[in-house]
Design a protein around this motif. Structure first.
Motif, PDB file in Angstrom:
ATOM      1  N   LEU A 144       0.977  -6.114  -4.146  1.00 23.04           N
ATOM      2  CA  LEU A 144       0.461  -5.789  -2.808  1.00 23.04           C
ATOM      3  C   LEU A 144       1.142  -4.555  -2.240  1.00 23.04           C
ATOM      4  N   TYR A 145       2.458  -4.473  -2.412  1.00 26.90           N
ATOM      5  CA  TYR A 145       3.190  -3.369  -1.785  1.00 26.90           C
ATOM      6  C   TYR A 145       3.563  -2.286  -2.795  1.00 26.90           C
ATOM      7  N   GLY A 146       3.769  -2.671  -4.032  1.00 24.81           N
ATOM      8  CA  GLY A 146       4.184  -1.680  -5.031  1.00 24.81           C
ATOM      9  C   GLY A 146       3.022  -0.933  -5.628  1.00 24.81           C
ATOM     10  N   VAL A 147       1.897  -1.586  -5.770  1.00 21.16           N
ATOM     11  CA  VAL A 147       0.747  -0.924  -6.376  1.00 21.16           C
ATOM     12  C   VAL A 147      -0.190  -0.375  -5.304  1.00 21.16           C
ATOM     13  N   LEU A 148      -0.469  -1.197  -4.317  1.00 21.55           N
ATOM     14  CA  LEU A 148      -1.508  -0.806  -3.361  1.00 21.55           C
ATOM     15  C   LEU A 148      -1.029   0.146  -2.287  1.00 21.55           C
ATOM     16  N   HIS A 149       0.274   0.080  -1.967  1.00 20.13           N
ATOM     17  CA  HIS A 149       0.715   0.936  -0.872  1.00 20.13           C
ATOM     18  C   HIS A 149       2.142   1.387  -1.071  1.00 20.13           C
TER      19      HIS A 149
END
Lengths: 213, 213
Positions: free
Chosen positions: B196-201
């Motif tokens: 969620l945080y490492g790939v998407l944003h």
DNA sequence: GTCTATAGTCCGATAGAC
DNA sequence: GTCTATCGGACTATAGAC
């Protein structure tokens, strides 16, 4: 010592073994096949390495030594965490790219039933984990360091990094992707992003919204 | 059909093979050892499966079918992306936890030299990638979907997930961590965070600061 | 250091009885 | 469906010549 020779018989055996173990697996590959590729006789394996198992251990020793050296080249010192991580990922990706067979053997030959190999690997892994803990994580500010759970994130990041090389034939097959210099440059950066933003911090408000309707 | 029997000979062979292949590796494990554990004779393997290779393929078929089913149970529909991802990770972690041997065999026996197995795996992986692409990613808003590079993040996330189970003996050894229910609950959530945080944003301003001096 | 030859074991597959 | 017996081959390791 004859430093003039192209490569010693010992080195040729080791390199042939790396290639064949990577392709067929340790257990599936016979000494006959290795020594044929190296241009020597079966007896040379036991003369130089003692046994097939010790040959595997010599291969893994080489791999883990390099992994340890790369960590030691990037983590000590006062550079910002992000620069350390990005520099480390670039070099480790380049190393894995140039030594894919070595990595494949050293990683995938874990689960097998040879206690000497399992213990050996555990000891080398522990040493490298120590470098991460004392040289990389110790330099982080407290609020970021608390985000990191080494027993979770260590294997996860390692797996994210290595799995690409382990399944590369499948990736090429499924995604029709050319794996050139520019791919690996961005690959290293994407993995660094996963550590920097996925492990160290979170921004839930951006990802909890419903999909566009 | 005798539905009353505890387990068919075929099923007992398959389960013994999963356990032994996981521990010793496919090539290192002989049929004699498998059938001894299953309480049948060697001839039964070839009667029920045709060959040792087909036995391995039957094992992998079971694994990839389950992986496919789990994806199909979570990804279709209009739920928010985060809920889909978190629910998926929880179930896939539970599945891998309860079927570690099956996963270990199905993943690590890739690199070996059996063309039939490699092709079979590529085809099943492609099918599962298709579920991700059409059922999960298609529902993302454009600006988030553009962050995802399936040929990079697919294997990376898969590797992060699976590597824990592949190296679990080492983790227990190195980190002295009890791998209980609560560990796996947070494990699944940490991995979801990485997606969620490492790939998407990303939120670089939080991670580029110098360490405390 | 390097070889050949061989010992001793185990392998996967199958024929054939029941 | 399940067994026993066996075939032909491959394996690791080593003894001993050079």
């Amino acid at each position: 010592m004859n430093a003039r020779e192209e490569k010693s018989a010992k080195e040729r055996i080791l390199q042939s073994a790396v290639e064949l173990f990577a392709r067929k697996g340790y257990a599936a590959c016979g000494l006959r096949e290795i020594v044929a590729a190296a241009g020597v006789s079966v007896a040379m394996v036991n003369y130089h390495f003692g046994s097939k198992e010790s040959l595997l251990q010599a291969i893994m020793d080489r791999f883990f030594s390099r992994i340890h050296d790369i960590a030691m080249a990037h983590f000590p010192g006062d550079a910002p965490f992000e620069l350390k991580i990005r520099g480390y990922f670039r070099e480790i990706v380049a190393f894995l790219r140039n030594n894919t067979d070595l990595a494949r053997v050293s990683f995938t030959e874990l689960p097998h039933d040879i206690p000497g190999i399992v213990d050996f690997k555990a000891e080398r892994v522990m040493k490298i984990v120590g470098v991460f803990a004392s040289e990389l994580l110790a330099g982080l500010p407290e609020h970021l360091r608390r985000r990191i759970r080494p027993e979770v994130h260590g294997p996860a990041v390692m797996g994210a990094l290595v799995s690409h090389f382990l399944v590369r034939p499948v990736i090429e097959n499924v995604f029709d992707q050319e794996l050139d210099d520019s791919f690996y440059e961005s690959f290293a950066d994407e993995l660094a992003d996963m550590v920097l933003y996925g492990v160290l911090h979170s921004r839930p408000e951006d990802t909890t919204q419903r999909k566009e309707s």
